[in-house]
Design an enzyme around this catalytic site. Structure first.
Site, PDB file in Angstrom:
ATOM      1  N   GLN A  73      12.426 -17.856  41.448  1.00 54.04           N
ATOM      2  CA  GLN A  73      11.744 -18.276  43.085  1.00 54.04           C
ATOM      3  C   GLN A  73      12.521 -16.662  43.295  1.00 54.04           C
ATOM      4  OE1 GLN A  73      10.692 -20.574  43.740  1.00 54.04           O
ATOM      5  NE2 GLN A  73      10.559 -20.383  45.600  1.00 54.04           N
TER       6      GLN A  73
ATOM      7  N   GLU B 282      23.940 -28.849  20.626  1.00 57.67           N
ATOM      8  CA  GLU B 282      25.665 -28.807  20.183  1.00 57.67           C
ATOM      9  C   GLU B 282      25.866 -30.885  21.243  1.00 57.67           C
ATOM     10  OE1 GLU B 282      27.452 -25.695  19.077  1.00 57.67           O
ATOM     11  OE2 GLU B 282      25.723 -24.610  18.149  1.00 57.67           O
TER      12      GLU B 282
ATOM     13  N   THR C  64      23.231 -33.270  24.104  1.00 55.98           N
ATOM     14  CA  THR C  64      22.589 -32.969  25.536  1.00 55.98           C
ATOM     15  C   THR C  64      23.736 -33.350  26.859  1.00 55.98           C
ATOM     16  OG1 THR C  64      22.523 -35.374  25.072  1.00 55.98           O
ATOM     17  CG2 THR C  64      21.076 -34.319  23.820  1.00 55.98           C
TER      18      THR C  64
HETATM   19  C1  LIG Z   1      -0.004 -17.548  38.544  1.00 60.79           C
HETATM   20  C2  LIG Z   1      -0.717 -16.696  39.961  1.00 60.79           C
HETATM   21  C3  LIG Z   1      -1.129 -17.093  40.902  1.00 60.79           C
HETATM   22  C4  LIG Z   1      -1.609 -16.188  42.135  1.00 60.79           C
HETATM   23  N1  LIG Z   1      -2.604 -16.771  42.345  1.00 60.79           N
HETATM   24  C5  LIG Z   1      -3.077 -16.309  43.713  1.00 60.79           C
HETATM   25  C6  LIG Z   1      -4.691 -15.934  44.202  1.00 60.79           C
HETATM   26  O1  LIG Z   1      -5.217 -16.558  43.658  1.00 60.79           O
HETATM   27  N2  LIG Z   1      -4.889 -15.506  45.226  1.00 60.79           N
HETATM   28  C7  LIG Z   1      -3.539 -14.693  46.157  1.00 60.79           C
HETATM   29  O2  LIG Z   1      -4.326 -14.055  46.618  1.00 60.79           O
HETATM   30  N3  LIG Z   1      -2.532 -14.697  45.823  1.00 60.79           N
HETATM   31  C8  LIG Z   1      -2.185 -15.428  44.144  1.00 60.79           C
HETATM   32  N4  LIG Z   1      -1.093 -15.118  43.962  1.00 60.79           N
HETATM   33  C9  LIG Z   1      -0.096 -14.986  44.466  1.00 60.79           C
HETATM   34  C10 LIG Z   1       1.247 -15.639  44.863  1.00 60.79           C
HETATM   35  O3  LIG Z   1       0.690 -16.715  46.025  1.00 60.79           O
HETATM   36  C11 LIG Z   1       2.090 -14.288  45.494  1.00 60.79           C
HETATM   37  O4  LIG Z   1       2.999 -14.235  44.434  1.00 60.79           O
HETATM   38  C12 LIG Z   1       3.399 -15.614  46.312  1.00 60.79           C
HETATM   39  O5  LIG Z   1       2.826 -15.343  47.911  1.00 60.79           O
HETATM   40  C13 LIG Z   1       5.279 -14.621  46.532  1.00 60.79           C
HETATM   41  O6  LIG Z   1       4.318 -13.794  46.572  1.00 60.79           O
HETATM   42  P1  LIG Z   1       5.692 -12.262  46.537  1.00 60.79           P
HETATM   43  O7  LIG Z   1       4.806 -12.183  45.330  1.00 60.79           O
HETATM   44  O8  LIG Z   1       4.991 -11.151  46.807  1.00 60.79           O
HETATM   45  O9  LIG Z   1       7.126 -12.720  46.527  1.00 60.79           O
HETATM   46  P2  LIG Z   1       7.583 -11.962  48.130  1.00 60.79           P
HETATM   47  O10 LIG Z   1       6.912 -12.190  49.046  1.00 60.79           O
HETATM   48  O11 LIG Z   1       8.046 -10.392  46.924  1.00 60.79           O
HETATM   49  O12 LIG Z   1       9.004 -13.076  47.906  1.00 60.79           O
HETATM   50  C14 LIG Z   1      10.088 -12.790  47.062  1.00 60.79           C
HETATM   51  C15 LIG Z   1      11.351 -13.602  47.419  1.00 60.79           C
HETATM   52  O13 LIG Z   1      11.039 -13.420  48.847  1.00 60.79           O
HETATM   53  C16 LIG Z   1      11.421 -14.252  49.361  1.00 60.79           C
HETATM   54  N5  LIG Z   1      10.770 -14.415  50.742  1.00 60.79           N
HETATM   55  C17 LIG Z   1      10.152 -13.464  51.342  1.00 60.79           C
HETATM   56  N6  LIG Z   1       9.907 -13.547  52.244  1.00 60.79           N
HETATM   57  C18 LIG Z   1      10.893 -14.408  53.068  1.00 60.79           C
HETATM   58  C19 LIG Z   1      11.536 -14.712  54.413  1.00 60.79           C
HETATM   59  N7  LIG Z   1      11.021 -14.214  55.318  1.00 60.79           N
HETATM   60  N8  LIG Z   1      12.427 -15.193  54.384  1.00 60.79           N
HETATM   61  C20 LIG Z   1      13.085 -16.265  53.171  1.00 60.79           C
HETATM   62  N9  LIG Z   1      12.497 -15.740  51.918  1.00 60.79           N
HETATM   63  C21 LIG Z   1      11.870 -14.641  51.622  1.00 60.79           C
HETATM   64  C22 LIG Z   1      10.135 -15.958  48.438  1.00 60.79           C
HETATM   65  O14 LIG Z   1      10.368 -16.774  48.526  1.00 60.79           O
HETATM   66  C23 LIG Z   1      10.683 -15.218  47.538  1.00 60.79           C
HETATM   67  O15 LIG Z   1      11.580 -15.820  46.966  1.00 60.79           O
HETATM   68  C24 LIG Z   1      -0.666 -15.523  42.614  1.00 60.79           C
HETATM   69  C25 LIG Z   1       0.577 -15.535  41.682  1.00 60.79           C
HETATM   70  C26 LIG Z   1       0.872 -15.953  40.979  1.00 60.79           C
HETATM   71  C27 LIG Z   1       2.403 -15.657  40.111  1.00 60.79           C
HETATM   72  C1  LIG Z   2      15.965 -24.733  19.493  1.00 58.97           C
HETATM   73  C2  LIG Z   2      17.167 -26.036  19.222  1.00 58.97           C
HETATM   74  C3  LIG Z   2      17.844 -25.557  18.245  1.00 58.97           C
HETATM   75  C4  LIG Z   2      19.109 -26.525  17.373  1.00 58.97           C
HETATM   76  N1  LIG Z   2      19.829 -25.815  16.352  1.00 58.97           N
HETATM   77  C5  LIG Z   2      20.684 -26.912  15.133  1.00 58.97           C
HETATM   78  C6  LIG Z   2      21.011 -26.424  14.514  1.00 58.97           C
HETATM   79  O1  LIG Z   2      21.340 -25.612  14.282  1.00 58.97           O
HETATM   80  N2  LIG Z   2      21.853 -27.730  13.947  1.00 58.97           N
HETATM   81  C7  LIG Z   2      21.374 -28.823  13.853  1.00 58.97           C
HETATM   82  O2  LIG Z   2      22.340 -30.002  13.227  1.00 58.97           O
HETATM   83  N3  LIG Z   2      20.746 -28.916  14.711  1.00 58.97           N
HETATM   84  C8  LIG Z   2      20.000 -28.284  15.905  1.00 58.97           C
HETATM   85  N4  LIG Z   2      19.858 -28.695  16.682  1.00 58.97           N
HETATM   86  C9  LIG Z   2      19.681 -30.303  17.313  1.00 58.97           C
HETATM   87  C10 LIG Z   2      20.076 -30.776  18.130  1.00 58.97           C
HETATM   88  O3  LIG Z   2      21.154 -30.739  18.348  1.00 58.97           O
HETATM   89  C11 LIG Z   2      19.651 -31.856  18.550  1.00 58.97           C
HETATM   90  O4  LIG Z   2      17.719 -32.203  19.549  1.00 58.97           O
HETATM   91  C12 LIG Z   2      20.216 -32.335  19.777  1.00 58.97           C
HETATM   92  O5  LIG Z   2      21.308 -33.431  19.335  1.00 58.97           O
HETATM   93  C13 LIG Z   2      19.394 -34.126  20.304  1.00 58.97           C
HETATM   94  O6  LIG Z   2      19.227 -34.640  19.535  1.00 58.97           O
HETATM   95  P1  LIG Z   2      17.218 -35.014  19.608  1.00 58.97           P
HETATM   96  O7  LIG Z   2      16.745 -34.166  19.513  1.00 58.97           O
HETATM   97  O8  LIG Z   2      17.319 -35.969  18.266  1.00 58.97           O
HETATM   98  O9  LIG Z   2      17.920 -36.397  21.284  1.00 58.97           O
HETATM   99  P2  LIG Z   2      17.705 -37.986  21.381  1.00 58.97           P
HETATM  100  O10 LIG Z   2      19.012 -38.068  20.164  1.00 58.97           O
HETATM  101  O11 LIG Z   2      16.401 -38.454  20.582  1.00 58.97           O
HETATM  102  O12 LIG Z   2      17.925 -37.670  22.241  1.00 58.97           O
HETATM  103  C14 LIG Z   2      16.999 -38.192  23.195  1.00 58.97           C
HETATM  104  C15 LIG Z   2      17.440 -37.998  24.477  1.00 58.97           C
HETATM  105  O13 LIG Z   2      17.945 -40.030  24.983  1.00 58.97           O
HETATM  106  C16 LIG Z   2      19.380 -38.894  25.264  1.00 58.97           C
HETATM  107  N5  LIG Z   2      20.284 -40.140  24.372  1.00 58.97           N
HETATM  108  C17 LIG Z   2      20.352 -40.467  23.302  1.00 58.97           C
HETATM  109  N6  LIG Z   2      22.056 -40.829  23.633  1.00 58.97           N
HETATM  110  C18 LIG Z   2      22.232 -41.154  24.209  1.00 58.97           C
HETATM  111  C19 LIG Z   2      23.246 -42.182  24.591  1.00 58.97           C
HETATM  112  N7  LIG Z   2      24.136 -42.633  24.091  1.00 58.97           N
HETATM  113  N8  LIG Z   2      23.258 -41.832  26.322  1.00 58.97           N
HETATM  114  C20 LIG Z   2      22.660 -41.606  27.047  1.00 58.97           C
HETATM  115  N9  LIG Z   2      21.277 -40.558  26.517  1.00 58.97           N
HETATM  116  C21 LIG Z   2      20.780 -40.448  25.145  1.00 58.97           C
HETATM  117  C22 LIG Z   2      19.192 -37.407  25.373  1.00 58.97           C
HETATM  118  O14 LIG Z   2      20.358 -37.545  26.041  1.00 58.97           O
HETATM  119  C23 LIG Z   2      18.027 -36.836  24.873  1.00 58.97           C
HETATM  120  O15 LIG Z   2      18.049 -37.040  26.595  1.00 58.97           O
HETATM  121  C24 LIG Z   2      18.243 -28.352  18.102  1.00 58.97           C
HETATM  122  C25 LIG Z   2      17.736 -28.374  18.198  1.00 58.97           C
HETATM  123  C26 LIG Z   2      17.274 -27.160  18.988  1.00 58.97           C
HETATM  124  C27 LIG Z   2      16.330 -27.608  20.012  1.00 58.97           C
END
Ligand SMILES: Cc1cc2nc3c(=O)[nH]c(=O)nc-3n(C[C@H](O)[C@H](O)[C@H](O)COP(=O)(O)OP(=O)(O)OC[C@H]3O[C@@H](n4cnc5c(N)ncnc54)[C@H](O)[C@@H]3O)c2cc1C
Ligand SMILES: Cc1cc2nc3c(=O)[nH]c(=O)nc-3n(C[C@H](O)[C@H](O)[C@H](O)COP(=O)(O)OP(=O)(O)OC[C@H]3O[C@@H](n4cnc5c(N)ncnc54)[C@H](O)[C@@H]3O)c2cc1C
Lengths: 389, 255
Positions: free
Chosen positions: A345, A372, A374
């Protein structure tokens, strides 16, 4: 260190060697890892020289005792190092986390002398990488529902089944594999095995394509009549599930430290950007809306780090750290996800582009709420701990 | 061979330097301190000798406040064998060189390697001054050291190539760069360093006075904030080139 132990009292100061370890890791991460983080994410691969140097620096065996070829530091030093590496690159960071907390740690704590002597020196020097294979296609959170089996045959065990989502699965040279020796007994019938890469019947299946930590390999491991010597049973029969849980208690400290590292990357990158980007004739950092995000990030990161250090200090003191580790992981992962969202942001439109690091942090942070255990499982653990008295 | 490296602890290169309210010093509260970068190169150069010949002894010493103990510990963690601290607050550069001359007389190194300058004051004073006090040959800004029968060959980078100088031992050289980047302290190195004692004594125990002829800082100012650039848009290439030349001559005064 923020510990609850009587001997140490309440002392947040790091020791001289903890500070030196932190500094080495910070300098290495900033100079060698950070410049390659975008490339690691883009190509989905960590340059082997980075892992080699982490091994040479002793990170891969941080708290393995010196007599097993390790560095002889402690879990707090390890948490410091994990934070620094993840500050630079969460993909590289998780290689260390999974290797050290999930593969080295269980051998250190549950291995026989022969197993320790055989495996720890290679692992501690980073010559071998380890992985932890618990999850399966049909069992994640409910790990005890695993279907992989181990059947005794003379002086061996025959493993059959598939493990899913295994970090370091293709990179690793050794896996800690959990299997049912008494199917139907659920968690009481589980055992842990040390299985070397290259063992006939052990193969690496598909590599997952992921949202974040794209440089870290997540692989399926397949066991087809894989014959493992009986000497490679880790701990006792029927103790496998306990080993998995206690290993994950330590691993959660490591993931908490990873989350703190990712959150710190978000904060540091946001600070640098907000101080130079201008809008409406001011630095973006001058807007209170931005300042509040930065202030929240800084506060939450400090709190998450303190929870992490406390859990690590309890582990070092040999005290129960189930609750502390779960709290640290639950909180720190939430902090990382929020910090990443705010970082994108603050970067505005540039936060959405690959040219800037914010979007990578956004994708990387999410995994800390999943693996490790969720966040829901963390709450389950915490509730169980606080309700059990 | 015994190599002694006098090192200085300085604000880390990542510190954003701020001028203190007194206008003659920089703010040091809460900053990160490091071994001065050229001293780190000197350490790396010495440790590369030690890697090649393990009988090499590498010692470090610093003349500085208590906090510089951290820099010595870091040098030990990188792989140096010995470290000692001469405690002094605000010693004049010449007093530092005099103290180091006493340390050298005791330690009897074959070779002293100094950083070519410390990154805080950038004076480049202590190395040559120490060589002068010792009456030793001094070679400045070296990039490589190679032992040769009772002597050393010292490499220097020069425009388009390098020179090799030879100095009889004992000798002193100041270091510009090492062949490899300075190593990070490894965790086993940190644990080894932990077991080593860093003896310490005050400057006056060496019979050296903290005062000596020296310079004082009259004032310090941060560089002026850079103004926004100027873009010359209107007109054709020739007109723009003319106005650019005028601006470079009259405004920027660089022509
Ligand atoms: C995928 C993508 C598509 C886009 N498409 C278009 C498009 O089609 N046409 C187009 O014209 N633009 C487009 N944009 C640009 C987009 O609208 C700008 O990125 C957006 O308005 C934010 O401007 P900035 O990136 O310059 O951020 P900045 O203005 O530099 O802002 C940086 C941070 O400061 C905050 N900030 C800035 N001013 C204030 C303030 N007064 N008070 C509090 N917080 C502030 C912002 O909320 C932000 O968190 C696109 C951007 C992306 C990423
Ligand atoms: C990039 C990556 C690396 C990993 N590396 C390893 C690794 O090295 N070794 C290894 O053994 N595993 C690894 N994992 C597996 C990982 O530990 C599991 O994905 C994780 O424990 C969740 O299990 P699941 O994906 O089967 O989700 P599920 O168990 O199917 O859970 C689905 C959803 O249900 C929720 N849920 C499940 N049970 C409950 C409950 N009793 N109460 C409330 N909510 C519940 C979960 O929080 C989750 O939001 C890896 C996973 C990823 C994505």
């Amino acid at each position: 260190m923020a510990t609850a132990t009587a001997e140490t009292g309440f002392d947040l100061a790091l020791s001289e060697e903890q500070e030196l370890a932190q500094r080495s890791a910070r300098d290495f991460a900033r100079e060698k890892v950070l410049p390659r983080a975008a490339e690691i994410d883009e190509h989905g691969k960590i340059p082997p020289e980075i892992l080699r140097e982490m091994g040479a620096l002793g990170f891969m065996g941080t708290y393995v005792p010196e007599r097993y070829g390790g560095s002889g530091l402690d879990a707090v030093s390890y948490a410091l190092i994990v934070e620094e590496i993840n500050r630079a690159c969460a993909s590289t960071g998780v290689v260390l986390c999974s290797h050290m907390s999930l593969a080295v740690d269980p051998i250190l704590h549950h291995g026989s002398d022969a197993q320790k002597e055989k495996y720890l020196p290679k692992l501690a020097r980073g010559e071998w990488i380890g992985c932890f294979a618990l999850s399966e296609p049909a069992s994640g959170s409910d790990a005890a529902a695993m279907r992989t089996t181990a059947r005794r045959d003379g002086d061996s065990w025959i493993l059959n089944g598939t493990k899913n989502f295994i970090t370091n699965g293709s990179l690793g040279n050794l896996a800690i594999v959990f299997a049912q020796t008494e199917p139907g007994q659920k968690h009481k019938g589980i055992a842990a095995f040390i299985v070397e890469k290259g063992t006939p019947g052990f193969s690496v299946g598909k590599l997952e394509k992921k949202l974040g930590i794209r440089g870290s390999d997540t692989a399926q491991l397949v066991f087809e009549s894989c014959r493992v010597p009986a000497a490679n049973l880790l701990g006792e029969l029927g103790q496998g599930f306990k080993i998995a849980l206690s290993t994950l208690d330590g691993g959660r400290i490591s993931i908490a430290a990873q989350a703190v590292g990712i959150a710190r990357a978000c904060l540091e990158d946001s600070l640098a950007y907000a101080k130079q980007r201008e809008a409406f004739g001011k630095k973006v950092a001058d807007f209170q809306a931005i300042q509040w995000m930065l202030a929240d990030m800084a506060t939450e990161i400090d709190a998450a780090r303190l929870l992490t250090w406390r859990a690590a200090a309890l582990k070092d003191a040999g005290e129960d750290h189930i609750l502390a580790a779960a709290e640290a992981k639950l909180f720190a992962s939430d902090v990382a996800v929020k910090a990443a969202r705010d970082c994108v942001q603050i970067f505005g439109g540039y936060g959405y582009l690959k040219d800037f690091p914010a979007e990578r942090h956004y994708r990387d942070a999410k995994i800390t709420e999943i693996y490790e255990g969720t966040s829901e499982i963390m709450k389950l653990v915490i509730a169980e701990e606080i309700l059990k008295e | 061979m015994k190599i002694l490296i006098p090192l200085k602890q300085v604000p880390d290169s990542t510190v954003r330097v701020k001028v203190a309210p007194d206008g003659t010093s920089v703010v040091t509260e809460g900053i990160t301190w490091s071994i001065s970068p050229y001293d780190e190169y000197a350490i790396e150069m010495a440790l590369e000798r030690k890697d090649a010949d393990p009988s090499t002894v590498v010692a470090v010493v610093t003349v500085g406040p208590e906090r510089s103990r951290d820099a010595l510990r870091q040098a030990l963690a990188m792989g140096c064998d010995e470290a000692s601290l001469v405690r002094a607050e605000g010693a004049a550069p010449l007093a530092v060189a005099r103290a180091l001359a006493k340390v050298v007389a005791e330690a009897k190194p074959d070779l002293v390697l100094c950083g070519k300058q410390a990154s805080d004051d950038d004076q480049g004073f202590v190395g040559p001054a120490l060589a002068e006090l010792l009456g030793w040959p001094h070679v400045a800004t070296i990039t490589k050291v190679v032992p040769a029968e009772g002597a050393v060959e010292l490499w220097r980078e020069v425009e388009g190539g390098h020179e090799v100088w030879k100095a009889p031992l004992p000798a002193l050289a100041t270091v510009h760069k090492s062949e490899k980047e300075p190593r990070y302290p490894s965790l086993p190195g940190i644990m080894k360093a932990k077991k080593k004692d860093i003896p310490e004594r005050p400057l006056d125990a060496l019979g050296v006075d903290v005062a000596a002829p020296t310079w004082t800082v009259v004032s310090m100012e941060p560089p002026p904030a850079r103004g926004g650039g100027k873009i010359l848009r209107d007109g054709d290439a020739k007109q723009i080139a003319e106005r650019l030349a005028t601006a470079l001559r009259d405004e920027a005064k660089v022509l």
